[in-house]
Structure formats: structure tokens, C-alpha cells
Design a protein around this motif. Structure first.
Motif, PDB file in Angstrom:
ATOM      1  N   ALA A 146      60.604 -28.577 151.269  1.00  0.00           N
ATOM      2  CA  ALA A 146      62.014 -28.166 151.273  1.00  0.00           C
ATOM      3  C   ALA A 146      62.169 -26.699 151.654  1.00  0.00           C
ATOM      4  O   ALA A 146      63.170 -26.303 152.262  1.00  0.00           O
ATOM      5  CB  ALA A 146      62.628 -28.423 149.898  1.00  0.00           C
ATOM      6  N   ALA A 147      61.158 -25.884 151.305  1.00  0.00           N
ATOM      7  CA  ALA A 147      61.222 -24.458 151.619  1.00  0.00           C
ATOM      8  C   ALA A 147      60.773 -24.151 153.039  1.00  0.00           C
ATOM      9  O   ALA A 147      61.249 -23.189 153.651  1.00  0.00           O
ATOM     10  CB  ALA A 147      60.358 -23.682 150.625  1.00  0.00           C
ATOM     11  N   ILE A 148      59.862 -24.962 153.571  1.00  0.00           N
ATOM     12  CA  ILE A 148      59.225 -24.650 154.853  1.00  0.00           C
ATOM     13  C   ILE A 148      59.935 -25.281 156.043  1.00  0.00           C
ATOM     14  O   ILE A 148      60.180 -24.617 157.063  1.00  0.00           O
ATOM     15  CB  ILE A 148      57.754 -25.123 154.824  1.00  0.00           C
ATOM     16  N   ILE A 149      60.266 -26.553 155.945  1.00  0.00           N
ATOM     17  CA  ILE A 149      60.690 -27.297 157.135  1.00  0.00           C
ATOM     18  C   ILE A 149      61.977 -26.760 157.785  1.00  0.00           C
ATOM     19  O   ILE A 149      62.132 -26.868 159.009  1.00  0.00           O
ATOM     20  CB  ILE A 149      60.800 -28.807 156.819  1.00  0.00           C
ATOM     21  N   PRO A 150      62.913 -26.138 157.028  1.00  0.00           N
ATOM     22  CA  PRO A 150      64.086 -25.580 157.722  1.00  0.00           C
ATOM     23  C   PRO A 150      63.734 -24.486 158.730  1.00  0.00           C
ATOM     24  O   PRO A 150      64.549 -24.166 159.606  1.00  0.00           O
ATOM     25  CB  PRO A 150      64.939 -25.021 156.574  1.00  0.00           C
ATOM     26  N   HIS A 151      62.531 -23.917 158.630  1.00  0.00           N
ATOM     27  CA  HIS A 151      62.142 -22.820 159.512  1.00  0.00           C
ATOM     28  C   HIS A 151      61.316 -23.291 160.709  1.00  0.00           C
ATOM     29  O   HIS A 151      61.074 -22.499 161.626  1.00  0.00           O
ATOM     30  CB  HIS A 151      61.336 -21.779 158.727  1.00  0.00           C
ATOM     31  N   PHE A 152      60.881 -24.562 160.693  1.00  0.00           N
ATOM     32  CA  PHE A 152      60.022 -25.040 161.773  1.00  0.00           C
ATOM     33  C   PHE A 152      60.838 -25.231 163.049  1.00  0.00           C
ATOM     34  O   PHE A 152      61.933 -25.784 163.027  1.00  0.00           O
ATOM     35  CB  PHE A 152      59.362 -26.355 161.368  1.00  0.00           C
ATOM     36  N   ARG A 153      60.289 -24.764 164.154  1.00  0.00           N
ATOM     37  CA  ARG A 153      60.929 -24.817 165.471  1.00  0.00           C
ATOM     38  C   ARG A 153      62.276 -24.084 165.492  1.00  0.00           C
ATOM     39  O   ARG A 153      63.254 -24.532 166.090  1.00  0.00           O
ATOM     40  CB  ARG A 153      61.077 -26.260 165.961  1.00  0.00           C
ATOM     41  N   THR A 154      62.300 -22.951 164.808  1.00  0.00           N
ATOM     42  CA  THR A 154      63.445 -22.050 164.864  1.00  0.00           C
ATOM     43  C   THR A 154      62.961 -20.697 165.369  1.00  0.00           C
ATOM     44  O   THR A 154      61.754 -20.440 165.453  1.00  0.00           O
ATOM     45  CB  THR A 154      64.102 -21.883 163.487  1.00  0.00           C
ATOM     46  N   ALA A 155      63.875 -19.821 165.659  1.00  0.00           N
ATOM     47  CA  ALA A 155      63.535 -18.482 166.155  1.00  0.00           C
ATOM     48  C   ALA A 155      63.265 -17.554 164.981  1.00  0.00           C
ATOM     49  O   ALA A 155      63.982 -16.573 164.760  1.00  0.00           O
ATOM     50  CB  ALA A 155      64.658 -17.951 167.034  1.00  0.00           C
ATOM     51  N   LEU A 156      62.238 -17.846 164.211  1.00  0.00           N
ATOM     52  CA  LEU A 156      61.962 -17.054 163.024  1.00  0.00           C
ATOM     53  C   LEU A 156      61.098 -15.840 163.365  1.00  0.00           C
ATOM     54  O   LEU A 156      60.337 -15.831 164.336  1.00  0.00           O
ATOM     55  CB  LEU A 156      61.263 -17.899 161.960  1.00  0.00           C
ATOM     56  N   ALA A 157      61.228 -14.807 162.533  1.00  0.00           N
ATOM     57  CA  ALA A 157      60.434 -13.595 162.715  1.00  0.00           C
ATOM     58  C   ALA A 157      59.004 -13.839 162.261  1.00  0.00           C
ATOM     59  O   ALA A 157      58.754 -14.570 161.302  1.00  0.00           O
ATOM     60  CB  ALA A 157      61.047 -12.448 161.925  1.00  0.00           C
ATOM     61  N   MET A 178      46.696 -32.558 151.446  1.00  0.00           N
ATOM     62  CA  MET A 178      47.263 -31.945 152.641  1.00  0.00           C
ATOM     63  C   MET A 178      48.548 -32.684 152.933  1.00  0.00           C
ATOM     64  O   MET A 178      48.561 -33.890 153.138  1.00  0.00           O
ATOM     65  CB  MET A 178      46.315 -32.054 153.835  1.00  0.00           C
ATOM     66  N   ALA A 179      49.657 -31.963 152.925  1.00  0.00           N
ATOM     67  CA  ALA A 179      50.971 -32.546 153.188  1.00  0.00           C
ATOM     68  C   ALA A 179      51.514 -31.970 154.491  1.00  0.00           C
ATOM     69  O   ALA A 179      51.458 -30.761 154.708  1.00  0.00           O
ATOM     70  CB  ALA A 179      51.925 -32.239 152.039  1.00  0.00           C
ATOM     71  N   GLN A 180      52.012 -32.849 155.367  1.00  0.00           N
ATOM     72  CA  GLN A 180      52.612 -32.405 156.625  1.00  0.00           C
ATOM     73  C   GLN A 180      54.092 -32.789 156.600  1.00  0.00           C
ATOM     74  O   GLN A 180      54.455 -33.942 156.829  1.00  0.00           O
ATOM     75  CB  GLN A 180      51.905 -33.075 157.814  1.00  0.00           C
ATOM     76  N   PRO A 181      54.959 -31.829 156.308  1.00  0.00           N
ATOM     77  CA  PRO A 181      56.372 -32.158 156.117  1.00  0.00           C
ATOM     78  C   PRO A 181      57.064 -32.721 157.346  1.00  0.00           C
ATOM     79  O   PRO A 181      57.949 -33.569 157.221  1.00  0.00           O
ATOM     80  CB  PRO A 181      56.987 -30.807 155.713  1.00  0.00           C
ATOM     81  N   PHE A 182      56.675 -32.279 158.538  1.00  0.00           N
ATOM     82  CA  PHE A 182      57.377 -32.699 159.749  1.00  0.00           C
ATOM     83  C   PHE A 182      57.104 -34.170 160.069  1.00  0.00           C
ATOM     84  O   PHE A 182      58.007 -34.907 160.476  1.00  0.00           O
ATOM     85  CB  PHE A 182      56.961 -31.811 160.919  1.00  0.00           C
ATOM     86  N   THR A 183      55.874 -34.612 159.879  1.00  0.00           N
ATOM     87  CA  THR A 183      55.527 -36.009 160.150  1.00  0.00           C
ATOM     88  C   THR A 183      55.678 -36.894 158.921  1.00  0.00           C
ATOM     89  O   THR A 183      55.637 -38.117 159.032  1.00  0.00           O
ATOM     90  CB  THR A 183      54.075 -36.125 160.655  1.00  0.00           C
TER      91      THR A 183
END
Length: 259
Positions: free
Chosen positions: A20-31, A118-123
Motif C-alpha cells: 500500500a505504501a510502495i505501489i502508488p509510486h511505481f511507474r511515476t516521476a518520483l525523485a 518475497m512479495a511483488q505488489p505489482f504482479t
């Protein structure tokens, strides 16, 4: 001393919180910050948010446990139970938008790696092990994990993350092994170990690992029937030069090659 295991459900809770904390940042223009002067060791807000979410849950449920984490340091490492956390193993893939990264959640008890996920949130995939068994859950359902037979390096599919992780001597040694393998693949980070546990690959050889890069993966590999050691056959729990094999016969062969 008998070890009382933590329920897999709690590992799933930690994975849910990290996701919940990580996936909102995946494939975004993050610093992207660089943690290492003179080289590139990236960290993002996703790494930090994911680890903090897990730390908060552990602190509430198991306040007497220690934590070894990549982003926020260590506490209580002399305690019987120590959680070893890497919120985004494979940050380079993460910032490049490639889903070959994962959240590593490991538990040491009595100095041994006893449980890991090992958890992969995107898949939506999760690989879990307790050293005696291992399991998978994901889009394809749930199943037990088992390594596949492979008694000779000439038939092996081999993974390493990057040749840049090796010093000159170790790179030459690794490449001598790679030349004997049937197939070599790169840039998979934690996914490589899970593919060995799942019987899709046979071997991972790496160097320069930190404890949080490998602790969670040891019980998964071992639970699926594989072997994980240092290049000299010792414990891999502190990282460094690590080799993981799906078949113990292959492992013995590779240790001789690495020596």
C-alpha cells in the motif's frame, strides 16, 4: 531450543502494508536519491514508506523483536528474534519501471534465517518459506514450491543481477562458471532466487550482498528443496558472496568451480 514460528498471516499483513505504501509510486516521476558517494545506490520515497509501514506493524505486534532494515538502520540486533527488511529489493528496476523487484521480509531466530517472504505488489505474487516448506500465491492461484533436478552446470539456467557487483577477481571466477552454464540471465535481483525455488531456474551466483538482500530468501530456497551458502560453503546470512542452487548435486559442483 524450539522456535515458535510467526504465522504466515502476519507476513502477509506486512506485505500488504508495504504494498500500500510502495505501489502508488511505481511507474511515476518520483525523485531518486543516491545513497553512495562515488557510485549509484538509489533510494526513493517508496523504499522509505514501505519500510516504515512494516516497522510500525512489527513494533506494535512484537515490541521485543529487533529490526535490521535497509533504510532506517538497526535496533535490537542482539535479541532472539530479528526482522530483516528490504522494502524494495531491486530499486534500479523499480525506478526503470520494470517489475523485477520485490519486498523482502525475513525473520532470524537464534541467529538463523527461519522464515521469509518475497512479495511483488505489482504482479500480486508472493513466495514464502519456513525452511522446511515453501509456497506461492498469485494470479495463478496457490501452490507448493519445489526446485527442479539439475545435476550438472551444463544443463543449468543461471542468474546474477549485474557483473558490476563483482570485483575483478570474483567477476573472472563467475564468468568461468557462466561459460559452462546452458543459459545465463541478468537483472532479476530477488526474483532470481524465487525462480530457483519455483523450479524455473537452477542457480544464482552473486557478490556484494547485504544481509537484507538474502535473509528472507534463504527459507524460501531451503523450503523448496534447494541450498544457499557462501561461495566457500558457509552461512550466507550476512550476505557477501552467495550461491543458491535448486539441486544439492549442482551446488556441490558449483562450489568446487567457485573455489
Amino acid at each position: 531450543m524450539q522456535i515458535t514460528p510467526i504465522s504466515k498471516a502476519f507476513f502477509d499483513r506486512l506485505a500488504d502494508a508495504a504494498s500500500a505504501a510502495i505501489i502508488p509510486h511505481f511507474r511515476t516521476a518520483l525523485a531518486v536519491e543516491n545513497k553512495l558517494e562515488g557510485a549509484f545506490d538509489p533510494v526513493t520515497i517508496a523504499d522509505k514508506a514501505g519500510e516504515m509501514a512494516m516497522r510500525e506493524l512489527i513494533g506494535a505486534a512484537y515490541p521485543d523483536h529487533g529490526i535490521l532494515g535497509e533504510e532506517f538502520g538497526n535496533a535490537g540486533l542482539d535479541r532472539e528474534n530479528v526482522w530483516v527488511l528490504d522494502p524494495v529489493d531491486g530499486t534500479r528496476s523499480f525506478i526503470a519501471g520494470i517489475p523485477l523487484w520485490g519486498t523482502l521480509i525475513g525473520l532470524r531466530s537464534g541467529g538463523r534465517a527461519v522464515q521469509g517472504m518475497m512479495a511483488q505488489p505489482f504482479t500480486g505474487e508472493r513466495f514464502y518459506g519456513d525452511g522446511t516448506s515453501a509456497s506461492y500465491s498469485g494470479p495463478g492461484g496457490e501452490r507448493s514450491l519445489r526446485t527442479r533436478p539439475c545435476g550438472d552446470i551444463s544443463q543449468a539456467t543461471l542468474f546474477t543481477t549485474s557483473l558490476h557487483a563483482f570485483n575483478d577477481s570474483d567477476r573472472a571466477t563467475y564468468l568461468a562458471v557462466e561459460r559452462q552454464a546452458r543459459l545465463a540471465r541478468y537483472s532479476a535481483d530477488c526474483y532470481a532466487y524465487c525462480m530457483v525455488a519455483a523450479g524455473q531456474a537452477d542457480l544464482v551466483i552473486e557478490a556484494g550482498l547485504q544481509p537484507y538482500d538474502i535473509t528472507a530468501l534463504i527459507p524460501v530456497i531451503e523450503g523448496a528443496g534447494g541450498v544457499v551458502t557462501s561461495w566457500t560453503g558457509g552461512s550466507p546470512i550476512d550476505g557477501g558472496r552467495v550461491v543458491a542452487s535448486g539441486d544439492p548435486r549442482l551446488h556441490e559442483q558449483v562450489l568446487k568451480l567457485l573455489s
